[in-house]
Design a protein around this motif. Structure first.
Motif, PDB file in Angstrom:
ATOM      1  N   TYR A   1     -87.341 -17.569  40.947  1.00 54.82           N
ATOM      2  CA  TYR A   1     -85.886 -17.556  40.841  1.00 54.82           C
ATOM      3  C   TYR A   1     -85.320 -17.211  42.209  1.00 54.82           C
ATOM      4  O   TYR A   1     -85.623 -16.157  42.772  1.00 54.82           O
ATOM      5  CB  TYR A   1     -85.415 -16.527  39.813  1.00 54.82           C
ATOM      6  CG  TYR A   1     -83.921 -16.565  39.600  1.00 54.82           C
ATOM      7  CD1 TYR A   1     -83.374 -17.313  38.575  1.00 54.82           C
ATOM      8  CD2 TYR A   1     -83.057 -15.877  40.454  1.00 54.82           C
ATOM      9  CE1 TYR A   1     -81.998 -17.362  38.385  1.00 54.82           C
ATOM     10  CE2 TYR A   1     -81.686 -15.928  40.281  1.00 54.82           C
ATOM     11  CZ  TYR A   1     -81.161 -16.665  39.241  1.00 54.82           C
ATOM     12  OH  TYR A   1     -79.802 -16.723  39.071  1.00 54.82           O
ATOM     13  N   THR A   2     -84.486 -18.101  42.764  1.00 55.01           N
ATOM     14  CA  THR A   2     -83.948 -17.888  44.105  1.00 55.01           C
ATOM     15  C   THR A   2     -82.723 -16.989  44.065  1.00 55.01           C
ATOM     16  O   THR A   2     -81.751 -17.283  43.375  1.00 55.01           O
ATOM     17  CB  THR A   2     -83.594 -19.226  44.768  1.00 55.01           C
ATOM     18  OG1 THR A   2     -84.769 -20.029  44.833  1.00 55.01           O
ATOM     19  CG2 THR A   2     -83.057 -19.004  46.175  1.00 55.01           C
ATOM     20  N   LEU A   3     -82.801 -15.898  44.817  1.00 62.93           N
ATOM     21  CA  LEU A   3     -81.685 -14.955  44.957  1.00 62.93           C
ATOM     22  C   LEU A   3     -81.057 -15.111  46.332  1.00 62.93           C
ATOM     23  O   LEU A   3     -81.774 -15.299  47.323  1.00 62.93           O
ATOM     24  CB  LEU A   3     -82.180 -13.517  44.820  1.00 62.93           C
ATOM     25  CG  LEU A   3     -82.639 -13.042  43.451  1.00 62.93           C
ATOM     26  CD1 LEU A   3     -83.328 -11.689  43.582  1.00 62.93           C
ATOM     27  CD2 LEU A   3     -81.470 -12.940  42.487  1.00 62.93           C
ATOM     28  N   VAL A   4     -79.733 -14.997  46.384  1.00 59.49           N
ATOM     29  CA  VAL A   4     -79.040 -14.949  47.677  1.00 59.49           C
ATOM     30  C   VAL A   4     -78.222 -13.657  47.779  1.00 59.49           C
ATOM     31  O   VAL A   4     -77.408 -13.502  48.674  1.00 59.49           O
ATOM     32  CB  VAL A   4     -78.127 -16.180  47.897  1.00 59.49           C
ATOM     33  CG1 VAL A   4     -78.959 -17.436  48.028  1.00 59.49           C
ATOM     34  CG2 VAL A   4     -77.082 -16.301  46.811  1.00 59.49           C
ATOM     35  N   SER A   5     -78.453 -12.738  46.851  1.00 59.82           N
ATOM     36  CA  SER A   5     -77.760 -11.447  46.858  1.00 59.82           C
ATOM     37  C   SER A   5     -78.699 -10.409  46.245  1.00 59.82           C
ATOM     38  O   SER A   5     -79.857 -10.719  45.947  1.00 59.82           O
ATOM     39  CB  SER A   5     -76.445 -11.528  46.076  1.00 59.82           C
ATOM     40  OG  SER A   5     -76.707 -11.872  44.731  1.00 59.82           O
ATOM     41  N   ASP A   6     -78.202  -9.216  46.039  1.00 59.91           N
ATOM     42  CA  ASP A   6     -79.025  -8.141  45.488  1.00 59.91           C
ATOM     43  C   ASP A   6     -79.454  -8.445  44.059  1.00 59.91           C
ATOM     44  O   ASP A   6     -78.841  -9.253  43.359  1.00 59.91           O
ATOM     45  CB  ASP A   6     -78.251  -6.821  45.520  1.00 59.91           C
ATOM     46  CG  ASP A   6     -77.977  -6.337  46.928  1.00 59.91           C
ATOM     47  OD1 ASP A   6     -78.623  -6.827  47.861  1.00 59.91           O
ATOM     48  OD2 ASP A   6     -77.106  -5.463  47.086  1.00 59.91           O
ATOM     49  N   LEU A   7     -80.510  -7.763  43.631  1.00 56.36           N
ATOM     50  CA  LEU A   7     -81.033  -7.898  42.272  1.00 56.36           C
ATOM     51  C   LEU A   7     -80.579  -6.702  41.443  1.00 56.36           C
ATOM     52  O   LEU A   7     -80.634  -5.557  41.911  1.00 56.36           O
ATOM     53  CB  LEU A   7     -82.562  -7.967  42.291  1.00 56.36           C
ATOM     54  CG  LEU A   7     -83.258  -8.110  40.936  1.00 56.36           C
ATOM     55  CD1 LEU A   7     -82.896  -9.442  40.285  1.00 56.36           C
ATOM     56  CD2 LEU A   7     -84.764  -7.997  41.113  1.00 56.36           C
ATOM     57  N   LEU A   8     -80.113  -6.960  40.230  1.00 51.89           N
ATOM     58  CA  LEU A   8     -79.698  -5.898  39.316  1.00 51.89           C
ATOM     59  C   LEU A   8     -80.800  -5.638  38.294  1.00 51.89           C
ATOM     60  O   LEU A   8     -81.409  -6.571  37.778  1.00 51.89           O
ATOM     61  CB  LEU A   8     -78.415  -6.295  38.583  1.00 51.89           C
ATOM     62  CG  LEU A   8     -77.195  -6.555  39.459  1.00 51.89           C
ATOM     63  CD1 LEU A   8     -76.037  -7.041  38.602  1.00 51.89           C
ATOM     64  CD2 LEU A   8     -76.806  -5.307  40.229  1.00 51.89           C
ATOM     65  N   ILE A   9     -81.023  -4.364  38.008  1.00 58.34           N
ATOM     66  CA  ILE A   9     -81.946  -3.954  36.948  1.00 58.34           C
ATOM     67  C   ILE A   9     -81.109  -3.247  35.888  1.00 58.34           C
ATOM     68  O   ILE A   9     -80.510  -2.204  36.153  1.00 58.34           O
ATOM     69  CB  ILE A   9     -83.052  -3.007  37.466  1.00 58.34           C
ATOM     70  CG1 ILE A   9     -83.795  -3.630  38.647  1.00 58.34           C
ATOM     71  CG2 ILE A   9     -83.999  -2.642  36.327  1.00 58.34           C
ATOM     72  CD1 ILE A   9     -84.528  -4.915  38.344  1.00 58.34           C
ATOM     73  N   GLY A  10     -81.017  -3.855  34.709  1.00 55.65           N
ATOM     74  CA  GLY A  10     -80.221  -3.286  33.622  1.00 55.65           C
ATOM     75  C   GLY A  10     -81.101  -2.620  32.584  1.00 55.65           C
ATOM     76  O   GLY A  10     -82.232  -3.053  32.341  1.00 55.65           O
ATOM     77  N   VAL A  11     -80.590  -1.565  31.986  1.00 54.26           N
ATOM     78  CA  VAL A  11     -81.326  -0.876  30.926  1.00 54.26           C
ATOM     79  C   VAL A  11     -80.343  -0.433  29.853  1.00 54.26           C
ATOM     80  O   VAL A  11     -79.193  -0.078  30.138  1.00 54.26           O
ATOM     81  CB  VAL A  11     -82.144   0.322  31.485  1.00 54.26           C
ATOM     82  CG1 VAL A  11     -81.230   1.374  32.077  1.00 54.26           C
ATOM     83  CG2 VAL A  11     -83.031   0.939  30.424  1.00 54.26           C
ATOM     84  N   ALA A  12     -80.798  -0.494  28.603  1.00 53.57           N
ATOM     85  CA  ALA A  12     -80.031   0.019  27.463  1.00 53.57           C
ATOM     86  C   ALA A  12     -81.026   0.548  26.428  1.00 53.57           C
ATOM     87  O   ALA A  12     -82.149   0.043  26.335  1.00 53.57           O
ATOM     88  CB  ALA A  12     -79.158  -1.073  26.858  1.00 53.57           C
ATOM     89  N   VAL A  13     -80.602   1.566  25.679  1.00 53.16           N
ATOM     90  CA  VAL A  13     -81.508   2.219  24.732  1.00 53.16           C
ATOM     91  C   VAL A  13     -80.766   2.504  23.434  1.00 53.16           C
ATOM     92  O   VAL A  13     -79.610   2.941  23.452  1.00 53.16           O
ATOM     93  CB  VAL A  13     -82.055   3.556  25.310  1.00 53.16           C
ATOM     94  CG1 VAL A  13     -83.081   4.172  24.371  1.00 53.16           C
ATOM     95  CG2 VAL A  13     -82.643   3.353  26.706  1.00 53.16           C
TER      96      VAL A  13
END
Length: 198
Positions: free
Chosen positions: A147-159
């Motif tokens: 997957y090509t990124l041109v910006s920052d990567l987000l890591i999401g979490v929910a519980v």
């Protein structure tokens, strides 16, 4: 571990704290990729693999290892089902309840569930049963070429309802395998348009 000699291995860590009921609404951490992604220079990263490790560094039960015990509730008179969801994505979603493998700009999803049966009638609760799942849809499943990124990567979490870790702080270690790539102007425009759709 790297697939090619030019691949990069990037690491990061985030923390999150559950509330007193073992819940956590959707939150995000950001992995800074500005050293590799530059829209003006048309450079980006093709992310090939993402690995997550949930850790409980301050564990009272497993204090020598910091290993997170994925059983959410050892005993519950009525039974209990809990879930912990982690995603790597290029856009922020208001709720991870809306995120699945068909969602746009999602690199991977990891879902843990823990189900505890209603406690048995015996005084020692010997008839209590547990069922745990760990489901992972990674970049190799969803984006075989990366997957090509041109910006920052987000890591999401929910519980939801992870009672054993109520009010605890957990950690997620993240490891990426990615390849620096040149990005066409058409692809840059498409990615930036998607980012503006938030």
């Amino acid at each position: 571990m790297a697939k090619n000699s030019g691949d990069l291995i990037l690491r990061d860590r985030m923390e999150f704290t559950l509330d007193s009921s073992g819940d956590l609404g959707t939150v995000y951490g950001r992995i800074d990729l500005s050293a590799y992604c530059n829209v003006a220079q048309k450079t980006g990263l093709a992310v090939k693999e993402v690995f997550f490790q949930v850790r409980e560094q301050a564990s009272a039960a497993l204090d020598n290892t910091g290993i997170w015990d994925p059983v959410a509730d050892y005993q519950d008179a009525n039974g209990n089902t809990s879930a912990l969801k982690i995603v790597a994505c290029a856009r922020a979603f208001q709720s991870l309840a809306d995120v699945g493998i068909a969602s746009p700009d999602v690199l991977c999803i990891r879902e843990f569930t823990s189900t505890t049966s209603p406690s048995g009638a015996a005084a020692d609760d010997e008839s209590t049963a547990y069922w745990n799942t760990d489901t992972f849809f990674g970049p190799s499943d969803m984006h075989p070429a990366g997957y090509t990124l041109v910006s920052d990567l987000l890591i999401g979490v929910a519980v939801d309802n992870w009672e054993r870790n109520a009010s605890d702080t957990l950690e997620i270690d993240v490891l990426l395998i990615a390849e620096p790539v040149k990005v066409s102007q058409e692809r840059v425009d498409a990615l930036l348009t998607q980012a503006q759709d938030l």
